[in-house]
Scaffold this motif. Structure first.
Motif, short mmCIF file in Angstrom:
data_model
loop_
_atom_site.label_atom_id
_atom_site.label_comp_id
_atom_site.label_asym_id
_atom_site.label_seq_id
_atom_site.Cartn_x
_atom_site.Cartn_y
_atom_site.Cartn_z
N GLY A 183 0.81 -1.20 0.00
CA GLY A 183 0.00 0.00 0.00
C GLY A 183 0.85 1.26 0.00
N LEU A 184 1.93 1.27 0.78
CA LEU A 184 2.84 2.41 0.77
C LEU A 184 3.41 2.65 -0.63
N ARG A 185 3.81 1.56 -1.27
CA ARG A 185 4.37 1.69 -2.63
C ARG A 185 3.30 2.20 -3.59
N GLY A 186 2.06 1.78 -3.39
CA GLY A 186 0.99 2.23 -4.27
C GLY A 186 0.70 3.72 -4.13
N LEU A 187 0.96 4.28 -2.97
CA LEU A 187 0.70 5.71 -2.75
C LEU A 187 1.78 6.60 -3.33
N VAL A 188 3.05 6.16 -3.28
CA VAL A 188 4.17 7.05 -3.57
C VAL A 188 4.48 7.10 -5.06
N ALA A 189 4.89 8.28 -5.50
CA ALA A 189 5.30 8.44 -6.89
C ALA A 189 6.55 7.61 -7.19
N ASP A 190 6.76 7.32 -8.46
CA ASP A 190 7.90 6.49 -8.85
C ASP A 190 9.23 7.14 -8.50
N ASP A 191 9.23 8.47 -8.34
CA ASP A 191 10.45 9.17 -7.93
C ASP A 191 10.27 9.82 -6.56
N GLY A 192 9.28 9.32 -5.77
CA GLY A 192 8.95 9.94 -4.50
C GLY A 192 9.70 9.32 -3.32
N TRP A 193 9.25 9.72 -2.13
CA TRP A 193 9.89 9.33 -0.88
C TRP A 193 8.86 8.81 0.11
N VAL A 194 9.30 7.86 0.92
CA VAL A 194 8.51 7.36 2.04
C VAL A 194 9.34 7.59 3.31
#
Length: 416
Positions: A183-194
């Motif tokens: 779910g975290l990966r689904g939220l974040v942009a391909d060049d984003g940050w968690v």
């Protein structure tokens, strides 16, 4: 047969068995004191394959978080911590008016309120209806939901991908660590940050912070085990910060694998510290149980002696960790007359299992007790300042962890 929720291994070794307790946030009304309470084993184990420390999933998040007693904003130091994080993240990541920030388990808007003030688009995902309403009243857009892959897809379709996804003090609270991570990966942009903050197992073990073991915390992370967990969703940890919050936490910075790059030097340093402490093998967990027993004996010995001397002891705070401590030590109102809390939701209720009354903080000044047992010891600096008035009548503050300390709040020196 219990299996590891991360890697599926059956090789789980004992770390600490704290008996059986009720869920730590199920505060009782006056009427419920005459009703039975369900208790659940509180038995921490570590997987000797992937080294994820974990409790069996005996309760569901829905049972705990649909209506929740914890409101983050009642801790001023935590709100200030969140404000510093937001300012730092804006600068570090170059966030601006076109950016989008999502916080998972956003509680009452304690963090995203600072994002709103910066003019940055944001959304909170909060499963508890009551605290989510408080966030919306604060002007923080909030979706009432648990994060899973379907929720992430819905948010992404409605708002687009997030430049930053924040998950503070939630990665330990979900039994489906694999689904949540996806779910975290689904939220974040391909060049984003968690960005994830979670208590560090290294300080939990080293400082005997065993009261932070409770049923809401399904797992306990080292940087090494967090790496393995996040990798299951296509995220790579690239940096880590050591934080003083909650007695010692880690802030993990992760990115999608394709853009992650090499880990930072300070991340490699923390991994080396964990390895040196034996937490990447079974030896590092061997003495934890003995130190837990010492904490219990010291606290009970102090409370029994105070009662025999006719001295009054009350508590400050009614946090989840406090209920683990009270239940494990068998502390009842004969040893701790009551505790107080700033959260009015808890006033007039009773601690789970131990049935200790929870009152408003003003009661301490009215009763002038000899000792105040500080249950949220992780907020020591903040609460020592708040409780400085206890010194007016010669009262003392008691901190139970990592070792028993009795402190004069006027001078903050140990008197026992």
């Amino acid at each position: 047969m219990l299996t590891c929720r991360l890697c599926g291994s059956e090789r789980l070794a004992d770390v600490a068995d704290l008996g059986a307790t009720p869920p730590c946030e199920r505060f009782l009304t006056a009427a419920q004191r005459d009703e039975p309470e369900q208790t659940y084993p509180l038995h921490l184990r570590v997987c000797t394959e992937c080294w994820l420390s974990q409790l069996p999933p005996l309760i569901t998040p829905e049972e705990t978080f649909t209506e929740y007693a914890y409101f983050s904003s009642y801790s001023s130091s935590w709100v200030e911590h969140a404000e510093r994080f937001v300012s730092g993240a804006v600068q570090r990541l170059g966030l601006g008016g076109d950016s989008f920030v999502v916080e998972v388990a956003s509680n009452d808007g304690y963090l995203l309120q600072h994002v709103v003030r910066q003019g940055i688009g944001c959304l909170g995902i909060e499963p508890s209806g009551n605290v989510g309403r408080a966030a919306r009243e604060r002007g923080v857009p909030t979706l009432t939901a648990f994060l899973d892959e379907a929720t992430a897809e819905r948010v992404r379709k409605a708002h687009g991908p997030a430049d930053l996804v924040v998950a503070n003090n939630v990665y330990a609270h979900i039994p489906d660590v694999l689904g949540f991570t996806r779910g975290l990966r689904g939220l974040v942009a391909d060049d984003g940050w968690v960005s994830i903050e979670v208590q560090h197992l290294l300080t939990l073990i080293e400082l005997t912070q065993y009261d932070t073991i409770y049923h809401e915390h399904f797992q306990y992370y080292t940087v090494a085990s967090a790496q393995r967990a996040l990798a299951t969703g296509g995220l790579a940890v690239v940096d880590v910060e050591l934080l003083p919050t909650h007695g010692g936490s880690i802030r993990l910075w992760a990115r999608p694998v394709a853009v992650a790059g090499e880990p930072s030097t300070r991340m490699l340093d923390v991994l080396a510290r964990e390895k040196a402490a034996g937490l990447h093998e079974q030896s590092g967990y061997a003495e934890f149980g003995r130190r837990i027993a010492t904490v219990r004996r010291e606290l009970l010995g102090f409370l029994v002696q105070a009662a025999e001397e006719g001295r009054t002891v009350v508590g400050y705070g009614a946090p989840g960790k406090g209920n683990t401590l009270l239940n494990h030590c068998g502390i009842r109102p004969d040893l701790l007359a009551y505790t107080v809390d700033r959260n009015p939701y808890k006033h007039g209720r009773y601690t789970p299992g131990t049935r200790i009354p929870i009152l408003a903080p003003e009661r301490i000044a009215e009763d002038r007790p000899d000792y105040v047992l500080v249950l949220p010891w992780n907020l020591r600096a903040e609460l020592t300042e708040q409780l400085a008035y206890v010194a007016e009548w010669g009262g003392r503050l008691v901190f139970p962890i990592p070792r028993l300390e009795v402190v004069d709040p006027a001078r903050t020196e140990v008197s026992r």
